[in-house]
Design a protein around this motif. Structure first.
Motif, PDB file in Angstrom:
ATOM      1  N   TYR A  16      -5.886  -4.858 -27.779  1.00 29.26           N
ATOM      2  CA  TYR A  16      -6.031  -3.762 -26.826  1.00 29.26           C
ATOM      3  C   TYR A  16      -7.324  -3.033 -27.132  1.00 29.26           C
ATOM      4  N   ASN A  20     -12.603  -0.054 -23.087  1.00 24.69           N
ATOM      5  CA  ASN A  20     -12.651  -0.596 -21.716  1.00 24.69           C
ATOM      6  C   ASN A  20     -11.252  -0.699 -21.115  1.00 24.69           C
ATOM      7  N   ASN A  21     -10.263  -0.293 -21.876  1.00 26.56           N
ATOM      8  CA  ASN A  21      -8.884  -0.183 -21.378  1.00 26.56           C
ATOM      9  C   ASN A  21      -8.354  -1.528 -20.889  1.00 26.56           C
ATOM     10  N   LYS A  22      -8.513  -2.538 -21.723  1.00 26.74           N
ATOM     11  CA  LYS A  22      -8.051  -3.865 -21.346  1.00 26.74           C
ATOM     12  C   LYS A  22      -7.222  -4.467 -22.468  1.00 26.74           C
ATOM     13  N   ILE A  24      -6.353  -8.204 -23.953  1.00 25.99           N
ATOM     14  CA  ILE A  24      -6.796  -9.597 -23.841  1.00 25.99           C
ATOM     15  C   ILE A  24      -6.063 -10.450 -24.868  1.00 25.99           C
ATOM     16  N   ASN A  50     -15.484 -12.696 -23.265  1.00 23.17           N
ATOM     17  CA  ASN A  50     -14.684 -11.672 -22.586  1.00 23.17           C
ATOM     18  C   ASN A  50     -15.452 -10.382 -22.309  1.00 23.17           C
ATOM     19  N   PHE A 320      -3.650   0.976 -16.928  1.00 26.95           N
ATOM     20  CA  PHE A 320      -4.536  -0.194 -16.874  1.00 26.95           C
ATOM     21  C   PHE A 320      -5.161  -0.388 -15.505  1.00 26.95           C
ATOM     22  N   ASN A 321      -4.443   0.040 -14.473  1.00 29.27           N
ATOM     23  CA  ASN A 321      -4.951  -0.206 -13.128  1.00 29.27           C
ATOM     24  C   ASN A 321      -5.863   0.885 -12.597  1.00 29.27           C
ATOM     25  N   GLY A 324     -10.815   2.922 -15.762  1.00 29.25           N
ATOM     26  CA  GLY A 324     -11.754   1.888 -16.198  1.00 29.25           C
ATOM     27  C   GLY A 324     -12.335   2.200 -17.557  1.00 29.25           C
ATOM     28  N   GLU A 325     -13.472   1.569 -17.825  1.00 31.35           N
ATOM     29  CA  GLU A 325     -14.109   1.734 -19.129  1.00 31.35           C
ATOM     30  C   GLU A 325     -14.716   3.134 -19.252  1.00 31.35           C
TER      31      GLU A 325
END
Lengths: 449, 558
Positions: A16, A20-22, A24, A50, A320-321, A324-325
């Motif tokens: 996590y 960038n709040n992603k 992977i 990524n 997450f939706n 953004g970063e």
């Protein structure tokens, strides 16, 4: 590894990235290496592929001010958009529940428990009505102690609204222990005036009576339960739509039968909360804990718990939706101060909400005679910002769950618990949404209370 | 406390009175009255025996609905259900049925559902339709005699099959087979009663779902024939002098005097607590017949019960959302009223006004356009979901709680087609309630769906999108592109001063709004102008008729 965390799930490891709040997926071998702090070619290939930053480079969040409006905008909000007051009509109560936040006051023989006067209550209602022209609905809530000990005052408030504000009858809310519903007058009154009530009932007799006792240490379940049936039989529709249950879970009373009981109650509103460990309660709990065993509870078996889980998953889903970063964040889950909640103390102070420690002056944001004091509000925003600086190095900050009531409790222990909860929440979210379109659609279409 | 089971049937013999707590009622002169009436036959008594097989103490309501010829009629069943609701039954057993569908029966069953009462009813043996069992809000009971499957098995979302033995029982002079659906229904009523034992406020429908997988559907699909008539509210107001009470209070100041209906003669001043004329200066005005109370907000408002008494001798009409079912919903349109299965081509130009969310001056835009059309002697027809439109003769629709495709598209199209045929006008202005796209996950589906329905139902010539500083430029551009891909050539933006409180975005009880100060507004407006090529109008442009002029220019250039 700055502002990032490896989340181990039953479908593999994920990283996590809080910047960038992603999330992977991490190949197994790479995950093992990172955990051992080995950063080989594989690691660099992974971050390049990524488009990720190098997690070893120091980075921190910039905590943004919690004040989202200019002073002029806020002045207008305070003049037009206030929509709720909670009247503390009495500090007195006919129960002595072990986890009650007033317990310290009850145990202090020098403390004189206060009652609200009619003048203060009416003035508070005027304050609400005069500053709420933009609000769709206004709410007047009655709180205690046990508010029905001041039934006459409650009746007067309702009459006052009817006479003075006939086109703006508030939605009435009330939190009660349910003991005084023995009186038909009270039941008829709340049905007639469409009160929304939250009745404290911890679940089964065993769970409830563990902590909820009267002044003579006698359990209260049987009386409350009988009264609930009485309301139900008088008006099942009202019971279903307007009587909520507030159940407290403690490490002692939390058990499968408590969940099963609550799960089947004909209600749209089951408010399930954890007891806060106040001084006297901490002691009691520690004494009782060794004598209790905990059931293994499968949360997903119970509808009302599922709702809680989905609610919490929704927070991650939106996180997450929608975000953004960025390194600019405001951690926590805050309300609009002075709009949605205004706790009116018996003497007429406006306190930011009923859940804060009213002895701390910082939470007093005005009084019913002079209204909300913008300077005091600004001071609260500043202190909140100062306290939230603790979050700037934390990978869990975007999802930290705290609000004004917690700002003086942001201890290391609190932070540890918070990041553990975020870790568990992320883990569950990853596991649940993986290949499950149905749950994603559901999450996208639900909204939180 | 015992669970209370109402047995709506041919009556229960009083020989059970000593064993069970029974209250007797019977049908007399189109009313259910308290008292015992000797049953002509034993069906009801046998049902009771099946219920009691669970060996649990129940309170029984014997509701004998047989008439003097021992016939069972629809009205008896409906009255029986209503009596059971009033007597606070927990379960209603109806081991009988009729072939005739009745909306009133459905409504009675729905009222029971709302009171947390489960209705258990016997399915037809012959496979014919049987009511109430075949209503979707009633548990229909079939029967099976196979030992090797479970005692109660699910057939579909509202039907169970209950195992019963093949035995025949003798009672008095006649015999009844135990494996009939009547006895199975009674048997299941007993089983359900046992599950609820002691806790009547358990949610019956959760138990039926959890233990048997039943999903009782309380919704229904009304399909009526196309029939264009004026909104009934205007029939109610015709030839009467009308006073209005606007909620929230400041709305009284915003009534457009130029286009308001002529017979609206007074408004209520909330500060002065009386009715005043629209003249300048306003005069006290008490010469009116009807009081129209309009709530323009989406949330339900509570009105003091004493208001009607206070304004006695005058008819009160409530429009909008109010607590306590005081709104007469038949006075405004529902989309279902116009449902047919066809789509037709429309000929009048359409100006559609929408927003990215709530409180973005959509209604102000519509009213401004309507005023300008009127001042320029152009006939325009307006659709609105805001009851405030009733002051100006707009066609008011109830905001749909459920948007189902393609029904809604057909309904909108057919209504517009019928209006174009029957009325003489030049242009449509349509103000679609809710939001155009989602700004938060709360309104993601329903609001967007209604706009999509309009875009499918008619050709939109001009789309006026009301926005605020909350929407980021990237998202706005994406939405504009999406609208263009749907074939809309002219998209105009109205930049509102109202912004959304960030903290209220995900809440069920709606988005809170606040007004930007001038500096923030100007800054956001300039930023928007630098980044978006569409025409952007401010509220000042609206007042100066710049938006209207642009609309006319666009329409005449086509």
């Amino acid at each position: 590894m700055f502002l990032s965390k490896i989340i181990e799930t039953n479908i593999g490891d994920y990283i996590y990235d809080a910047v960038n709040n992603k999330i992977i997926h991490l190949p197994e071998d790479l995950s093992g290496e990172i955990k051992r702090e080995v950063f080989s070619e594989k690691y660099f290939e992974f971050i390049n592929e990524n488009e990720l930053r190098d997690f070893r480079d120091p980075i921190k969040f910039n905590i943004r001010s919690y004040k989202l409006y200019s002073d002029n905008e806020f002045k207008k909000i305070l003049k037009r958009s206030i929509n709720s007051i909670t009247l503390c009509v009495t500090e007195n109560c006919n129960l002595r529940c072990e986890y009650c936040c007033y317990m310290e006051k009850y145990l202090d023989s020098n403390y004189k428990l206060k009652n609200m006067t009619k003048e203060v209550a009416f003035k508070a209602i005027d304050f609400l009505m005069e500053n709420s022209s933009d609000s769709n609905v206004v709410y007047v809530s009655f709180y205690g102690g046990e508010p029905f000990l001041q039934f006459n005052l409650i009746k007067s408030c309702v009459e006052y609204c009817k006479e003075k504000y006939p086109f703006k009858i508030p939605s009435y809310n009330l939190t009660t222990n349910g003991l005084l519903f023995e009186s038909d007058d009270i039941i008829d009154f709340v049905i007639k005036n469409k009160f929304h009530m939250l009745v404290s009932l911890d679940g089964t007799k065993k769970s409830h009576d563990e902590h909820r006792k009267d002044l003579f240490n006698k359990p209260s379940f049987d009386k409350v339960f009988k009264n609930l049936i009485k309301i139900y039989k008088k008006d099942p529709k009202f019971f279903k739509s307007s009587v909520g249950i507030s159940a407290v879970a403690t490490s002692v009373n939390r058990c499968k039968s408590q969940y099963a009981f609550l799960d089947m109650i004909c209600k749209s509103n089951i408010n399930f909360t954890s007891a806060k460990l106040m001084g006297p309660f901490k002691k009691t709990l520690n004494e009782k804990l060794p004598f209790h065993t905990k059931d293994q509870i499968d949360d997903t078996e119970f509808e009302f718990i599922k709702e809680y889980i989905l609610n919490s998953m929704k927070i991650y889903h939106n996180g997450f939706n929608n975000e953004g970063e960025t390194t600019e964040i405001y951690p926590g889950d805050f309300c609009i101060p002075s709009v949605r909640r205004n706790f009116i103390s018996p003497e007429g102070k406006i306190i930011i909400c009923e859940r804060v420690d009213d002895r701390n002056e910082i939470f007093t944001i005005g009084d019913i005679y002079n209204g909300i004091d913008l300077d005091r509000l600004n001071k609260l925003f500043d202190i909140t910002l100062e306290k939230a600086q603790k979050c700037k190095n934390c990978w869990a900050a975007r999802f930290a769950d705290f609000c004004f009531k917690d700002i003086f409790d942001l201890s290391a222990e609190h932070c540890k618990q918070c990041s553990q909860e975020v870790y568990a929440g992320l883990k569950r979210y990853i596991e649940e949404i993986k290949n499950n379109k149905e749950i994603i659609i559901y999450l996208e279409n639900m909204s939180v209370e | 406390m015992n669970i209370k089971i109402a047995v709506i049937d041919t009556g229960i013999s009083k020989i059970f009175d000593k064993k069970v707590n029974i209250e007797h009622f019977y049908l007399y002169n189109n009313e259910i009255v308290s008292g015992y009436k000797e049953p002509i036959e034993q069906h009801g008594t046998l049902c009771l025996k099946e219920i009691l097989k669970q060996k649990v103490a129940f309170d029984i309501l014997d509701i004998n609905i047989a008439n003097s010829y021992n016939e069972l009629q629809l009205n008896g069943i409906i009255l029986g259900i209503k009596k059971a609701i009033n007597e606070r039954a927990d379960i209603i057993n109806i081991s009988l049925g009729i072939n005739e569908h009745s909306e009133k029966l459905y409504q009675a069953c729905q009222e029971a559902v709302e009171h947390n009462i489960a209705i258990i009813s016997a399915a037809s043996h012959s496979g014919e339709v049987s009511y109430p069992a075949d209503l979707k809000n009633v548990v229909s009971i079939q029967v099976h005699s196979e030992h090797n499957i479970e005692k109660v098995k699910k057939i579909d979302d509202s039907t169970l099959s209950v195992y019963m033995s093949n035995n025949i029982v003798q009672f008095g002079n006649s015999a009844t087979a135990l494996n009939c659906t009547s006895m199975a229904a009674a048997n299941f009523s007993g089983i359900l009663g046992k599950k609820l034992d002691g806790i009547p406020f358990y949610d019956k429908f959760s138990i039926l779902k959890k233990d048997y997988g039943l999903k009782l559907d309380s919704s229904k699909n009304l399909v009526e024939k196309l029939d264009y008539k004026k909104c009934k509210i205007y029939n109610e107001l015709e030839n009467k002098k009308v006073a209005v009470i606007m909620l929230p209070s400041q709305k009284s100041q915003e009534i457009d005097k130029y286009i308001k209906l002529n017979n609206i003669v007074a408004f209520y001043d909330h500060d002065l607590k009386d009715f005043y004329s629209f003249e300048q200066p306003a005069q006290l005005e008490h010469d009116f017949d009807v009081i129209l109370i309009i709530n323009t907000k989406e949330c339900k408002v509570k009105i003091s019960d004493e208001i009607s008494a206070h304004f006695k001798n005058r008819k009160m009409i409530y429009l909008g959302e109010f607590e306590g079912n005081i709104t007469d919903e038949t006075l405004i349109y529902k989309h279902e009223d116009f449902y047919t299965e066809n789509l037709a081509t429309l000929s009048k130009p359409v100006i559609l006004i929408s927003g990215i969310g709530t409180n973005l001056n959509k209604f102000d835009v519509q009213t401004n356009l309507m005023r300008n059309f009127a001042q320029n002697h152009l006939e325009a027809k307006a659709i609105s979901y805001n009851p405030e439109g009733s002051l100006y003769g707009y066609d008011i629709f109830k905001y749909p709680t459920k948007v189902t495709f393609p029904d809604i598209v057909c309904s909108i199209n057919n209504y517009m087609c019928a209006a174009e045929e029957k009325e003489n006008f030049n242009v449509w202005t349509i103000n679609v309630g809710g939001g155009c796209f989602f700004i938060n996950n709360q309104n993601k589906n329903t609001f967007g769906k209604l706009i999509t329905s309009y875009l499918d139902a008619c050709n939109v010539d001009i789309f006026i999108l009301c926005i605020n500083n909350f929407i980021d430029v990237k998202t706005l551009k994406f939405y504009i592109l999406k609208l263009k891909n749907m074939g809309i050539e002219e998209i105009l933006l109205l930049f509102s001063k109202n912004s959304f409180h960030l903290y209220s975005m995900e809440k069920k009880n709606g988005i809170n709004v606040y007004e930007l100060d001038n500096a923030s507004y100007e800054k956001s407006l300039n930023f928007l102008r630098e980044n978006v090529s569409e025409h952007i109008f401010t509220l000042d442009d609206l007042e100066n008729n710049n938006l209207y002029n642009h609309v006319i220019k666009t329409l005449t250039s086509r």
